[in-house]
Design a protein around this motif. Structure first.
Motif, PDB file in Angstrom:
ATOM      1  N   LEU A  20      14.673  10.830  19.181  1.00 51.66           N
ATOM      2  CA  LEU A  20      15.608  10.767  18.058  1.00 51.66           C
ATOM      3  C   LEU A  20      15.702   9.347  17.501  1.00 51.66           C
ATOM      4  O   LEU A  20      15.764   9.146  16.278  1.00 51.66           O
ATOM      5  N   LEU A  21      15.722   8.350  18.396  1.00 50.46           N
ATOM      6  CA  LEU A  21      15.753   6.957  17.931  1.00 50.46           C
ATOM      7  C   LEU A  21      14.463   6.598  17.200  1.00 50.46           C
ATOM      8  O   LEU A  21      14.493   5.859  16.199  1.00 50.46           O
ATOM      9  N   TYR A  22      13.345   7.105  17.694  1.00 45.50           N
ATOM     10  CA  TYR A  22      12.070   6.864  17.013  1.00 45.50           C
ATOM     11  C   TYR A  22      12.090   7.450  15.600  1.00 45.50           C
ATOM     12  O   TYR A  22      11.610   6.818  14.643  1.00 45.50           O
ATOM     13  N   ARG A  23      12.668   8.638  15.458  1.00 45.45           N
ATOM     14  CA  ARG A  23      12.736   9.258  14.139  1.00 45.45           C
ATOM     15  C   ARG A  23      13.614   8.455  13.187  1.00 45.45           C
ATOM     16  O   ARG A  23      13.409   8.470  11.971  1.00 45.45           O
ATOM     17  N   ARG A  24      14.611   7.759  13.728  1.00 44.49           N
ATOM     18  CA  ARG A  24      15.505   6.957  12.902  1.00 44.49           C
ATOM     19  C   ARG A  24      14.946   5.553  12.645  1.00 44.49           C
ATOM     20  O   ARG A  24      15.386   4.872  11.718  1.00 44.49           O
ATOM     21  N   ALA A  25      13.990   5.114  13.476  1.00 41.64           N
ATOM     22  CA  ALA A  25      13.483   3.743  13.358  1.00 41.64           C
ATOM     23  C   ALA A  25      12.796   3.510  12.023  1.00 41.64           C
ATOM     24  O   ALA A  25      13.022   2.483  11.359  1.00 41.64           O
ATOM     25  N   GLY A  26      11.936   4.441  11.608  1.00 42.22           N
ATOM     26  CA  GLY A  26      11.221   4.269  10.354  1.00 42.22           C
ATOM     27  C   GLY A  26      12.148   4.111   9.163  1.00 42.22           C
ATOM     28  O   GLY A  26      12.059   3.123   8.418  1.00 42.22           O
ATOM     29  N   PRO A  27      13.066   5.081   8.920  1.00 47.32           N
ATOM     30  CA  PRO A  27      14.004   4.909   7.794  1.00 47.32           C
ATOM     31  C   PRO A  27      14.855   3.656   7.896  1.00 47.32           C
ATOM     32  O   PRO A  27      15.148   3.011   6.886  1.00 47.32           O
ATOM     33  N   ARG A  28      15.261   3.300   9.130  1.00 41.86           N
ATOM     34  CA  ARG A  28      16.115   2.122   9.275  1.00 41.86           C
ATOM     35  C   ARG A  28      15.402   0.856   8.821  1.00 41.86           C
ATOM     36  O   ARG A  28      15.941   0.057   8.055  1.00 41.86           O
ATOM     37  N   TRP A  29      14.172   0.654   9.296  1.00 44.50           N
ATOM     38  CA  TRP A  29      13.466  -0.583   8.960  1.00 44.50           C
ATOM     39  C   TRP A  29      12.878  -0.541   7.556  1.00 44.50           C
ATOM     40  O   TRP A  29      12.662  -1.596   6.943  1.00 44.50           O
ATOM     41  N   ALA A  30      12.664   0.667   7.025  1.00 39.49           N
ATOM     42  CA  ALA A  30      12.262   0.761   5.624  1.00 39.49           C
ATOM     43  C   ALA A  30      13.404   0.318   4.720  1.00 39.49           C
ATOM     44  O   ALA A  30      13.196  -0.413   3.724  1.00 39.49           O
ATOM     45  N   ALA A  31      14.634   0.743   5.046  1.00 36.03           N
ATOM     46  CA  ALA A  31      15.801   0.308   4.271  1.00 36.03           C
ATOM     47  C   ALA A  31      16.014  -1.193   4.402  1.00 36.03           C
ATOM     48  O   ALA A  31      16.336  -1.873   3.410  1.00 36.03           O
ATOM     49  N   ALA A  32      15.812  -1.731   5.628  1.00 36.57           N
ATOM     50  CA  ALA A  32      15.958  -3.170   5.820  1.00 36.57           C
ATOM     51  C   ALA A  32      14.915  -3.939   5.012  1.00 36.57           C
ATOM     52  O   ALA A  32      15.221  -5.003   4.455  1.00 36.57           O
ATOM     53  N   ALA A  33      13.702  -3.406   4.933  1.00 34.57           N
ATOM     54  CA  ALA A  33      12.649  -4.078   4.161  1.00 34.57           C
ATOM     55  C   ALA A  33      12.984  -4.065   2.674  1.00 34.57           C
ATOM     56  O   ALA A  33      12.754  -5.045   1.963  1.00 34.57           O
ATOM     57  N   ARG A  34      13.547  -2.943   2.185  1.00 33.27           N
ATOM     58  CA  ARG A  34      13.914  -2.870   0.768  1.00 33.27           C
ATOM     59  C   ARG A  34      15.032  -3.853   0.448  1.00 33.27           C
ATOM     60  O   ARG A  34      15.029  -4.517  -0.586  1.00 33.27           O
ATOM     61  N   GLU A  35      16.003  -3.954   1.348  1.00 34.96           N
ATOM     62  CA  GLU A  35      17.105  -4.892   1.133  1.00 34.96           C
ATOM     63  C   GLU A  35      16.610  -6.333   1.146  1.00 34.96           C
ATOM     64  O   GLU A  35      17.110  -7.186   0.408  1.00 34.96           O
ATOM     65  N   GLY A  36      15.596  -6.611   1.983  1.00 35.01           N
ATOM     66  CA  GLY A  36      15.075  -7.969   2.065  1.00 35.01           C
ATOM     67  C   GLY A  36      14.300  -8.398   0.840  1.00 35.01           C
ATOM     68  O   GLY A  36      14.139  -9.596   0.591  1.00 35.01           O
ATOM     69  N   THR A  37      13.803  -7.442   0.067  1.00 33.35           N
ATOM     70  CA  THR A  37      13.014  -7.791  -1.112  1.00 33.35           C
ATOM     71  C   THR A  37      13.802  -7.643  -2.406  1.00 33.35           C
ATOM     72  O   THR A  37      13.325  -8.014  -3.475  1.00 33.35           O
ATOM     73  N   TYR A  86       0.837  -1.191   0.000  1.00 31.87           N
ATOM     74  CA  TYR A  86       0.000   0.000   0.000  1.00 31.87           C
ATOM     75  C   TYR A  86       0.880   1.252   0.000  1.00 31.87           C
ATOM     76  O   TYR A  86       2.044   1.211   0.409  1.00 31.87           O
ATOM     77  N   PRO A  87       0.338   2.364  -0.430  1.00 30.83           N
ATOM     78  CA  PRO A  87       1.121   3.617  -0.454  1.00 30.83           C
ATOM     79  C   PRO A  87       1.223   4.240   0.948  1.00 30.83           C
ATOM     80  O   PRO A  87       0.791   5.378   1.182  1.00 30.83           O
ATOM     81  N   VAL A  88       1.791   3.471   1.881  1.00 33.87           N
ATOM     82  CA  VAL A  88       1.970   3.946   3.259  1.00 33.87           C
ATOM     83  C   VAL A  88       3.435   3.751   3.623  1.00 33.87           C
ATOM     84  O   VAL A  88       3.944   2.621   3.630  1.00 33.87           O
ATOM     85  N   ALA A  89       4.130   4.829   3.913  1.00 36.07           N
ATOM     86  CA  ALA A  89       5.539   4.748   4.287  1.00 36.07           C
ATOM     87  C   ALA A  89       5.675   4.200   5.702  1.00 36.07           C
ATOM     88  O   ALA A  89       4.812   4.445   6.564  1.00 36.07           O
ATOM     89  N   LEU A  90       6.743   3.460   5.937  1.00 37.87           N
ATOM     90  CA  LEU A  90       6.956   2.912   7.269  1.00 37.87           C
ATOM     91  C   LEU A  90       7.163   4.020   8.299  1.00 37.87           C
ATOM     92  O   LEU A  90       6.875   3.828   9.482  1.00 37.87           O
ATOM     93  N   GLU A  91       7.671   5.163   7.872  1.00 38.12           N
ATOM     94  CA  GLU A  91       7.782   6.293   8.797  1.00 38.12           C
ATOM     95  C   GLU A  91       6.403   6.700   9.314  1.00 38.12           C
ATOM     96  O   GLU A  91       6.245   7.015  10.500  1.00 38.12           O
ATOM     97  N   ALA A  92       5.402   6.669   8.440  1.00 35.29           N
ATOM     98  CA  ALA A  92       4.036   6.989   8.866  1.00 35.29           C
ATOM     99  C   ALA A  92       3.480   5.916   9.800  1.00 35.29           C
ATOM    100  O   ALA A  92       2.713   6.219  10.721  1.00 35.29           O
ATOM    101  N   VAL A  93       3.871   4.668   9.563  1.00 40.19           N
ATOM    102  CA  VAL A  93       3.427   3.586  10.451  1.00 40.19           C
ATOM    103  C   VAL A  93       3.989   3.794  11.847  1.00 40.19           C
ATOM    104  O   VAL A  93       3.264   3.683  12.841  1.00 40.19           O
TER     105      VAL A  93
END
Length: 482
Positions: free
Chosen positions: A464-481, A344-351
């Protein structure tokens, strides 16, 4: 031979062996064999460090060992409840998986035998996974001369017995819960009231009494009470029936409209409904934090009779309740998978933003309510200090958990590197606040300000860690696929 005869003919030893193998394969495949196998060693190391810290601080050894028995009893309560009630969480975590405990629905295996073998497996498996490492962690007391080395086998037996007792109580309550929820609340309330009002009488028939002073009553109670509770829970327990179809009113749209601009993507409404529709509903928020608060209230009430130093109640309760908000994070993410949102068009940062909003709506009111109760019990000043610490420290817990574990908070339980990182981050804030709680009576105003400053600094780090969590796991999800 009939199907029932075949079911009853399966020996407990066979079922126990299969369940142990399933438990090991489940955790080893989920977290990695070597990472999971290293977990008991890390638990022993953390326990030894904690014991050394309190021993050097002059804490009474008997109090530390009493706390150990309490911790393993609470662990038994949690293990039994999660293992038998949280099937919806297990299904979402593992996918379309049928565990052996549910085989009675499809195979000619007697349900009562499965439950008994399951409980026995839990007691043995977790006794060596958790309890034994915790007992090994008391070796610093032997070094300091506060505990005889010859008593360590007895300590393992009594702590394992408290774990078994916790599992038995949990199974009995779960069995009753499958029959009548109101009756379960009444029994649980009566149990808590009995612990508060007649705690000494109840403890006289538990394995902890064997550690203090082996009496005939304690021996009989320690051997029979877990067995009776398991038998009662097994007799009452009913596997939940699964209907082919189920209808329910549309709760998403009204909730989404009510939240308005706070929930543009709909992820906040989904998160709130996921928690409310899971086992226990929103009541589990009150129960989990209420159990922590009840234990703390009893300890803070009777602690001055054991040790000369009494930590500040408000600061102590706020710190532990804030750390306990990890369970809320876990419930918010137990049904989530980053791959789901990639459709879906929902960014992990928004999640993560929606999860933080849900976390604030669920965890903060519950914690503040118990802090208000603590203020009534221990004084208004305790309430003010606790409220100033609880909110930013809860944000720290959310940020650390989000950055370290992301969508897999259950990895914190058995994945050794992840658990080690989370423990280090937690202790970095917990230790200063514990020291301030003990020293607070020496300079109440200045040390209260210092505690609030530590919590606010932790809150900034958590944000600050919360702000970094979204991009971090979004990058991990992209690498996994890829």
């Amino acid at each position: 031979m009939t199907g029932t005869g075949v079911a009853r003919a399966l020996p407990y030893r066979y079922l126990f062996g299969q369940l142990v193998r399933e438990e090991w394969r489940l955790h080893a495949n989920t977290f990695g064999g070597h990472r999971f196998a290293a977990f008991p060693g890390f638990v022993a190391l953390v326990a030894a460090g904690t014991t050394t810290f309190f021993a050097l601080g002059g804490a009474d050894a008997s109090l530390l060992l009493a706390g150990l028995h309490l911790v393993v009893a609470l662990l038994g309560l949690q293990v039994g409840t999660v293992g038998l009630v949280g099937r919806d969480a297990i299904e979402d975590l593992l996918g379309d998986t049928t565990l052996l405990i549910y085989a009675a629905r499809t195979l000619p295996v007697a349900a009562d035998r499965l439950v008994v073998a399951f409980v026995l497996k839990d007691v043995v498996f977790y006794a060596f996974l958790f309890v034994l490492p915790l007992v090994v962690g008391t070796l610093p007391l032997v070094y300091f001369g506060a505990l005889a080395l010859s008593r360590l086998p007895l300590l393992f037996l009594t702590t394992a017995g408290m774990f078994a007792l916790g599992v038995g109580v949990s199974l009995a309550l779960v069995g009753l819960y499958t029959r009548s929820r109101p009756a379960t609340l009444v029994v649980a309330g009566a149990l808590v009231a009995g612990l508060v009002l007649r705690g000494g009488t109840l403890l006289s028939v538990t394995p902890y009494r064997l550690w203090l002073d082996p009496t005939a009553l304690a021996v009989v109670g320690s051997l029979s009470l877990p067995v009776v509770l398991v038998a009662l829970g097994t007799a009452l327990f009913r596997f939940d029936g699964r209907r082919v179809s189920r209808t329910a009113p549309d709760r998403f749209r009204p909730l989404h409209r009510r939240l308005g601009r706070l929930d543009d993507s709909g992820a906040l409404s989904k998160s709130l409904l996921d928690v409310s529709r899971s086992s226990g509903g929103l009541v589990k928020l009150l129960f989990s934090q209420g159990l922590v608060f009840a234990v703390l209230a009893v300890l803070l009430t009777y602690l001055p009779d054991v040790v000369p130093v009494r930590p500040a109640p408000g600061l102590t309760v706020a710190t532990i309740l804030a750390l306990g908000t990890f369970t809320t994070y876990n419930w918010l993410f137990q049904f989530e998978d980053e791959r789901f949102y990639r459709r879906y068009p929902v960014a992990l940062e928004a999640v993560f933003r929606a999860k933080l909003a849900a976390f604030c709506l669920l965890a903060l009111p519950v914690g503040l309510a118990y802090l208000a109760l603590g203020g009534w019990l221990f004084g208004l000043r305790s309430l003010l200090v606790g409220a100033a610490v609880f909110v930013p420290l809860s944000l720290y817990v959310f940020g650390v958990t989000g950055y370290v574990a992301g969508f897999g908070p259950t990895e914190l339980l058995f994945d050794t590197p992840t658990f080690a990182l989370f423990t280090a981050a937690t202790m970095a804030v917990l230790v200063p606040l514990v020291v301030l709680a003990i020293a607070l009576p020496l300079a109440p105003l200045r040390l209260s300000v210092a505690a609030a400053a530590v919590a606010c600094l932790a809150g900034v780090v958590g944000y600050l860690l919360y702000r970094r969590a979204g991009p971090r796991w979004a990058a991990a999800a992209r690498e996994g696929t890829d």
